[in-house]
Design a protein around this motif. Structure first.
Motif, mmCIF file in Angstrom:
data_model
loop_
_atom_site.group_PDB
_atom_site.id
_atom_site.type_symbol
_atom_site.label_atom_id
_atom_site.label_comp_id
_atom_site.label_asym_id
_atom_site.label_seq_id
_atom_site.Cartn_x
_atom_site.Cartn_y
_atom_site.Cartn_z
ATOM 1 N N TYR A 180 0.855 -1.188 0.000
ATOM 2 C CA TYR A 180 0.000 0.000 0.000
ATOM 3 C C TYR A 180 0.886 1.231 0.000
ATOM 4 C CZ TYR A 180 0.549 1.426 4.951
ATOM 5 O OH TYR A 180 1.033 1.883 6.156
ATOM 6 N N ASP A 181 0.330 2.325 -0.488
ATOM 7 C CA ASP A 181 1.043 3.601 -0.522
ATOM 8 C C ASP A 181 0.741 4.393 0.741
ATOM 9 O OD1 ASP A 181 2.267 3.268 -3.017
ATOM 10 O OD2 ASP A 181 0.443 3.898 -4.065
ATOM 11 N N LEU A 182 1.793 4.884 1.377
ATOM 12 C CA LEU A 182 1.618 5.740 2.543
ATOM 13 C C LEU A 182 0.830 6.990 2.155
ATOM 14 C CD1 LEU A 182 5.221 5.423 3.995
ATOM 15 C CD2 LEU A 182 3.135 4.553 5.072
ATOM 16 N N ALA A 183 -0.090 7.390 3.022
ATOM 17 C CA ALA A 183 -0.957 8.536 2.730
ATOM 18 C C ALA A 183 -1.413 9.144 4.050
ATOM 19 C CB ALA A 183 -2.166 8.085 1.898
ATOM 20 N N ASP A 184 -2.163 10.253 3.970
ATOM 21 C CA ASP A 184 -2.685 10.923 5.161
ATOM 22 C C ASP A 184 -3.337 9.901 6.090
ATOM 23 O OD1 ASP A 184 -1.891 13.399 4.254
ATOM 24 O OD2 ASP A 184 -3.834 13.905 3.390
ATOM 25 N N PRO A 185 -3.090 10.032 7.402
ATOM 26 C CA PRO A 185 -2.443 11.153 8.085
ATOM 27 C C PRO A 185 -0.921 11.101 8.132
ATOM 28 C CG PRO A 185 -3.201 9.584 9.692
ATOM 29 C CD PRO A 185 -3.663 9.065 8.366
ATOM 30 N N TRP A 186 -0.304 10.048 7.588
ATOM 31 C CA TRP A 186 1.156 10.018 7.539
ATOM 32 C C TRP A 186 1.627 11.107 6.577
ATOM 33 C CZ3 TRP A 186 4.668 8.284 10.653
ATOM 34 C CH2 TRP A 186 5.989 8.155 10.237
#
Length: 276
Positions: free
Chosen positions: A112-118
């Motif tokens: 998976y692709d890191l995304a908000d909230p990261w």
């Protein structure tokens, strides 16, 4: 032979089942790439339920103090979900994609692709490899752009009792224990390991090596080249042995940077043998 199923949308909504000998594993990529079942000779080893099984902890492990961490001069706030703290990362609450499965039904890969909230872009992958007497999990974190601190690990919930009438016994030899404060965070002091019950982080400089024994039923060893493990056995139903790349609150106290040329990788192998 690995079969690329990246563009197969139906795979995203399907649990992945692997089989090897009398071992059967089920992975739910839509539910945080959680291992929902591990059965050996028909016996379920993992506590069942939506919060349980065994889930990846990424891009951090355990608690972050007040949900905040710094990267250089930037301070970031993660959603708090354990009292005043943020716990166990965002990967367990994310839908992953199945990107590879093999024709022998013993190996699968997820991402998976890191995304908000990261606040940083990157990719997380998990490789699952099952044999008749072992399970190996490998997780990687890479950045698409800026460097950032990260951690990775696993949080398995092993059943305390397998129906044999005797509860599991947990054995390990740690180099130290991270002293735990009243806020459940390490104080920064290393102490001699204390007797349980535990909700504590231990250091194993030669690598994680923990043995779970269900007398008269099964022995299972949790091993990893990582130096950190959290042991949690305060519930009646289950015990947790959590190999991880750093201690709780490590994004603040012991940051490990993921850079374009130095991704983070960690693996763990669980090996079992029958005792009956």
């Amino acid at each position: 032979m690995v079969v690329d199923v990246t563009n197969d949308e139906t795979k995203d909504s399907t649990q992945v089942r692997l089989r090897a000998g009398d071992a059967e594993l089920t992975v739910d990529p839509r539910h945080g790439c959680r291992l929902t079942s591990l059965r050996v000779a028909g016996v379920e080893l993992l506590r069942q339920g939506a919060k349980y099984g065994a889930f990846p902890m990424v891009p951090w492990c355990g608690r972050i103090e007040l949900g905040q961490f710094r990267n250089g001069g930037e301070r970031h706030q993660m959603p708090v979900n354990s009292g005043p703290h943020a716990i166990h990362g965002t990967g367990r609450d994310t839908a992953w994609r199945t990107v590879g499965a093999n024709d022998g039904e013993q190996t699968a890969a997820f991402t998976y692709d890191l995304a908000d909230p990261w606040p940083y872009s990157g990719r997380v992958t998990q490789l699952v490899e099952l044999t008749a007497d072992s399970l190996t999990l490998t997780m990687g974190v890479e950045t698409y752009d800026n460097s950032f601190p990260a951690q990775a690990g696993w949080h398995p919930w092993f059943r305390r009792n397998l129906g044999t009438g005797k509860d599991v016994e947990v054995a390990f030899d740690a180099g130290w224990q991270e002293e735990r404060g009243d806020d459940h965070l390490p104080t920064g002091r290393r102490i001699a390991p204390l007797p349980g019950p535990w909700d504590d982080c231990f250091g194993m400089p030669d690598g994680v090596d923990v043995t779970l024994t269900w007398p008269g039923a099964l022995e299972l060893k949790v091993a990893s080249r990582a130096e950190w493990v959290v042991i949690y056995d305060e519930q009646d139903e289950a015990v947790c042995v959590e190999p991880q790349s750093g201690p709780p609150n490590g994004l603040n106290t012991l940051p490990r940077l993921v850079t374009p040329i130095d991704p983070l990788e960690i693996s763990t192998t669980w090996t079992w043998r029958p005792l009956a």
